[in-house]
Motif scaffolding. Structure first.
Motif, mmCIF file in Angstrom:
data_model
loop_
_atom_site.group_PDB
_atom_site.id
_atom_site.type_symbol
_atom_site.label_atom_id
_atom_site.label_comp_id
_atom_site.label_asym_id
_atom_site.label_seq_id
_atom_site.Cartn_x
_atom_site.Cartn_y
_atom_site.Cartn_z
ATOM 1 N N ARG A 40 0.883 -1.174 0.000
ATOM 2 C CA ARG A 40 0.000 0.000 0.000
ATOM 3 C C ARG A 40 0.916 1.218 0.000
ATOM 4 N NH1 ARG A 40 -4.506 -0.619 3.633
ATOM 5 N NH2 ARG A 40 -2.939 -1.232 5.147
ATOM 6 N N CYS A 41 0.725 2.096 -0.964
ATOM 7 C CA CYS A 41 1.536 3.306 -1.029
ATOM 8 C C CYS A 41 1.139 4.228 0.120
ATOM 9 C CB CYS A 41 1.347 4.019 -2.363
ATOM 10 S SG CYS A 41 1.961 3.043 -3.733
ATOM 11 N N THR A 42 2.143 4.737 0.812
ATOM 12 C CA THR A 42 1.881 5.558 1.988
ATOM 13 C C THR A 42 2.407 6.976 1.836
ATOM 14 O OG1 THR A 42 3.915 4.740 3.008
ATOM 15 C CG2 THR A 42 1.866 3.579 3.555
ATOM 16 N N GLY A 43 2.913 7.322 0.661
ATOM 17 C CA GLY A 43 3.469 8.665 0.467
ATOM 18 C C GLY A 43 3.585 9.000 -0.998
ATOM 19 N N GLN A 44 4.609 9.752 -1.316
ATOM 20 C CA GLN A 44 4.815 10.227 -2.681
ATOM 21 C C GLN A 44 5.428 9.180 -3.604
ATOM 22 O OE1 GLN A 44 3.741 13.182 -3.863
ATOM 23 N NE2 GLN A 44 2.762 13.337 -1.872
ATOM 24 N N GLY A 45 5.852 8.083 -3.063
ATOM 25 C CA GLY A 45 6.457 7.044 -3.893
ATOM 26 C C GLY A 45 7.751 6.560 -3.292
ATOM 27 N N GLY A 46 8.303 5.569 -3.918
ATOM 28 C CA GLY A 46 9.537 5.000 -3.407
ATOM 29 C C GLY A 46 9.247 3.807 -2.522
ATOM 30 N N GLU A 47 10.145 2.850 -2.581
ATOM 31 C CA GLU A 47 9.948 1.603 -1.827
ATOM 32 C C GLU A 47 9.810 1.847 -0.326
ATOM 33 O OE1 GLU A 47 12.598 -2.224 -0.633
ATOM 34 O OE2 GLU A 47 12.792 -1.504 -2.682
ATOM 35 N N GLU A 48 10.583 2.787 0.206
ATOM 36 C CA GLU A 48 10.543 3.036 1.645
ATOM 37 C C GLU A 48 9.197 3.575 2.105
ATOM 38 O OE1 GLU A 48 11.790 6.613 -0.494
ATOM 39 O OE2 GLU A 48 12.562 4.582 -0.520
ATOM 40 N N GLU A 49 8.386 4.088 1.176
ATOM 41 C CA GLU A 49 7.075 4.610 1.525
ATOM 42 C C GLU A 49 5.953 3.641 1.194
ATOM 43 O OE1 GLU A 49 6.317 8.676 0.531
ATOM 44 O OE2 GLU A 49 8.441 9.122 0.494
ATOM 45 N N ALA A 50 6.294 2.400 0.855
ATOM 46 C CA ALA A 50 5.295 1.386 0.548
ATOM 47 C C ALA A 50 5.163 0.457 1.762
ATOM 48 C CB ALA A 50 5.691 0.588 -0.687
ATOM 49 N N GLU A 51 3.962 0.361 2.266
ATOM 50 C CA GLU A 51 3.696 -0.523 3.407
ATOM 51 C C GLU A 51 3.502 -1.944 2.872
ATOM 52 O OE1 GLU A 51 0.288 -1.185 6.840
ATOM 53 O OE2 GLU A 51 0.060 0.433 5.385
#
Length: 140
Positions: A40-51
């Motif tokens: 689940r995307c949790t921000g603007q993008g990037g793997e570190e922001e994917a739950e």
């Protein structure tokens, strides 16, 4: 993302097995497997922001290590992972998908269309059964 998937598998599956496998036990199969991740995307993008919500792997027509985080269970995450793996197996030209399921997971796999393909057996201290899903080929 692979490291996070491995961590999820280690935290949710391995403590229940006796003895628990080491990460090294999976290096060979993991290197040859196709991995699926539900995020689940949790921000603007990037793997570190994917739950990370769940993961599964497909190796030689065998579905393995399907897990969903407890907060995502019952929301279709596991079924989506199974569906993605079934599509990948179908694309490989396979006519079935198998899984060595824990007895506690049989109901889930049954809802996904799997049928028993063996008598119950024990593996790493867990009661299991081989299940099979027949895959309809496109145009068949």
């Amino acid at each position: 993302l692979y490291g996070r998937c491995l961590g999820l598998r280690a935290s949710l599956l391995w403590p229940r097995e006796s003895p628990p496998p080491s990460a090294a036990d999976y290096d060979t199969a993991d290197g040859e497997a196709t991995f699926f991740a539900a995020v689940r995307c949790t921000g603007q993008g990037g793997e570190e922001e994917a739950e990370l919500l769940g993961t599964a792997m497909l190796h030689d027509g065998r579905l393995r290590q399907v897990v969903a985080v407890p907060a995502a269970r019952g929301q279709g995450v596991g079924a989506a992972l199974v569906s993605a793996a079934a599509e990948a197996a179908r694309a490989e030209g396979r006519d079935e998908l198998s899984v060595g399921a824990w007895a506690t997971s049989e109901t889930f796999y049954s809802r996904c269309g799997f049928e028993p393909d063996s008598e119950p057996y024990e593996s790493n201290g867990m009661s299991c059964r081989r299940l099979r899903l027949r895959l309809a080929q496109a145009g068949a």
